[in-house]
Design a protein around this motif. Sequence first.
Motif, mmCIF file in Angstrom:
data_model
loop_
_atom_site.group_PDB
_atom_site.id
_atom_site.type_symbol
_atom_site.label_atom_id
_atom_site.label_comp_id
_atom_site.label_asym_id
_atom_site.label_seq_id
_atom_site.Cartn_x
_atom_site.Cartn_y
_atom_site.Cartn_z
ATOM 1 N N HIS A 150 41.252 60.855 54.374
ATOM 2 C CA HIS A 150 42.258 60.038 53.691
ATOM 3 C C HIS A 150 41.907 59.903 52.222
ATOM 4 O O HIS A 150 40.828 60.312 51.783
ATOM 5 C CB HIS A 150 42.326 58.643 54.334
ATOM 6 N N ASP A 198 42.212 56.698 49.174
ATOM 7 C CA ASP A 198 42.410 55.246 49.198
ATOM 8 C C ASP A 198 43.749 54.831 48.575
ATOM 9 O O ASP A 198 44.149 55.344 47.533
ATOM 10 C CB ASP A 198 41.264 54.546 48.460
ATOM 11 N N HIS A 228 38.453 61.861 51.589
ATOM 12 C CA HIS A 228 37.100 61.563 52.066
ATOM 13 C C HIS A 228 37.140 61.025 53.488
ATOM 14 O O HIS A 228 38.187 60.563 53.961
ATOM 15 C CB HIS A 228 36.372 60.602 51.122
ATOM 16 N N ARG A 275 33.285 48.060 47.438
ATOM 17 C CA ARG A 275 34.132 49.052 46.750
ATOM 18 C C ARG A 275 35.074 48.377 45.766
ATOM 19 O O ARG A 275 35.639 47.318 46.073
ATOM 20 C CB ARG A 275 34.958 49.822 47.789
HETATM 21 FE FE LIG Z 1 38.367 55.317 51.934
#
Ligand SMILES: [Fe+2]
Length: 290
Positions: free
Chosen positions: A113, A115, A263, A278
Amino acid sequence: MTITVIPRHPALGAEVRGVDMRRPMDSATRQAVVDAWTKHLVLVFPEQEVTDQQHVAFTRNFGEPEIFHQTSLSLRSDRVREIFLVSNVDDNDRLMKPSEPSQKQLSSSRQWHTDSSYRPTPSIGSLLHGIEISRTGGITQFINMYKVYEDLPESLRRQVEGRRARHDFGMLHRITGAPPASPEEQAAMPPVWHPMVRRHPASGRKSLYISSIYNDAVEGLDDGAAQRLIEELSAFAAQPHYMYRHVWEPHDVLMWDNRCTVHAVTPHDPEERRVMHRTTIVGTEPVVAA
Ligand SMILES: [Fe+2]
């Protein structure tokens, strides 16, 4: 300050030395980092023992940090709301079980996917700080989707050119068994359509833009055919010569480009603590078809 850039894989990924994220960056260093990012797509900054506030401040060199829209699963930090928690440890320092809702939802990150692709203007990039890292797995793998696009077999290329795929945040609950979003959260994040082949605004290059966890429909295909196409494209992409596999060391910070990479994390022992924070850089323009 001069930086040193050391490639980690022929397709993508490079280590950057000479940056201290705890300090402000001068404009020449910032430009050198952006140039390295455009070229290598994934940058590894080793030994960056930053606070969340320093992490957010460093992110602001490259854009505005996103505030995660979903609040029900406590995946957003209460203390620093620009921080998304990729963690199996809760606020009371308790190790969470894989069956708990937040952990079910996070398990989607084992599939390919990019983000925030479910947003009308998807994220530019993400910065992930490994605070407590897993030694039993938890390798983060990245794919260069420029190269995948360039090498697509004719049969697959024909199926993605000029086509759009739908990205739906609500798909996470359908594929992981995590609780559905509340009506308010669903209303805040309706499904969006993006081109399957996009042009990168900085590099000008074309790449394949798909997601195994958010794509629930493809223009002109029924649901079964759409799912098979995404699976076939993902399987073609997941070849070692397109992939950098990052084995974490504590306080690595990774910064990747969400526009031209996908990723996925490898499974890890749920008995082992894994705490990562993150930030996600807000997109500034819609996805441009190539
Ligand atoms: Fe991710």
